[in-house]
Design a protein around this motif. Structure first.
Motif, PDB file in Angstrom:
ATOM      1  N   VAL A  63     -27.812 -42.321  56.433  1.00 35.91           N
ATOM      2  CA  VAL A  63     -26.875 -43.459  56.487  1.00 35.91           C
ATOM      3  C   VAL A  63     -26.207 -43.546  57.857  1.00 35.91           C
ATOM      4  CG1 VAL A  63     -24.682 -44.339  55.574  1.00 35.91           C
ATOM      5  CG2 VAL A  63     -26.469 -43.576  54.005  1.00 35.91           C
ATOM      6  N   VAL A  64     -25.752 -42.411  58.377  1.00 36.11           N
ATOM      7  CA  VAL A  64     -25.089 -42.410  59.692  1.00 36.11           C
ATOM      8  C   VAL A  64     -26.055 -42.865  60.773  1.00 36.11           C
ATOM      9  CG1 VAL A  64     -24.123 -40.879  61.468  1.00 36.11           C
ATOM     10  CG2 VAL A  64     -23.339 -40.691  59.100  1.00 36.11           C
ATOM     11  N   LYS A  65     -27.286 -42.371  60.736  1.00 37.57           N
ATOM     12  CA  LYS A  65     -28.258 -42.730  61.763  1.00 37.57           C
ATOM     13  C   LYS A  65     -28.622 -44.212  61.680  1.00 37.57           C
ATOM     14  CE  LYS A  65     -31.168 -41.717  65.031  1.00 37.57           C
ATOM     15  NZ  LYS A  65     -30.760 -41.376  66.354  1.00 37.57           N
ATOM     16  N   LEU A  66     -28.807 -44.719  60.471  1.00 44.24           N
ATOM     17  CA  LEU A  66     -29.178 -46.127  60.324  1.00 44.24           C
ATOM     18  C   LEU A  66     -28.010 -47.065  60.622  1.00 44.24           C
ATOM     19  CD1 LEU A  66     -31.448 -45.945  57.166  1.00 44.24           C
ATOM     20  CD2 LEU A  66     -32.165 -46.240  59.545  1.00 44.24           C
ATOM     21  N   ALA A  67     -26.772 -46.575  60.438  1.00 47.01           N
ATOM     22  CA  ALA A  67     -25.599 -47.407  60.686  1.00 47.01           C
ATOM     23  C   ALA A  67     -25.258 -47.508  62.173  1.00 47.01           C
ATOM     24  CB  ALA A  67     -24.392 -46.847  59.921  1.00 47.01           C
ATOM     25  N   THR A  68     -25.779 -46.604  62.992  1.00 46.88           N
ATOM     26  CA  THR A  68     -25.442 -46.627  64.422  1.00 46.88           C
ATOM     27  C   THR A  68     -26.530 -47.282  65.247  1.00 46.88           C
ATOM     28  OG1 THR A  68     -26.345 -44.415  64.738  1.00 46.88           O
ATOM     29  CG2 THR A  68     -23.985 -44.613  64.331  1.00 46.88           C
TER      30      THR A  68
END
Length: 76
Positions: A71-76
């Motif tokens: 989630v963090v990687k896809l959100a950034t």
């Protein structure tokens, strides 16, 4: 000898987790972490059915870590 559903789920989880590790090691993203999530979730199902707390803890933790990372990687 008839196998119950747990037998098939645990082997599917094993192969999915191995595929996720392979994809991650050769940098196929986001497929690698997604497969690792699926594998951890399937193993969590098996662990709950077996009532095996060590497997429940490790797979729930891995599922949380993989999900947060994805989630963090896809959100950034």
């Amino acid at each position: 000898m008839k196998k119950d559903m747990t037998f098939y789920i645990k082997w599917l989880a094993t192969f999915v987790t191995i595929a996720g590790a392979i994809c991650t090691s050769i940098n196929i993203y986001p497929l690698g972490p997604a497969l690792l999530n699926v594998g951890a979730f399937l193993w969590l199902i098996v662990a709950v059915k077996w009532r095996e707390w060590s497997l429940i803890v490790i797979n729930a933790t891995l599922l949380a870590i993989y999900t947060i990372g994805l989630v963090v990687k896809l959100a950034t």
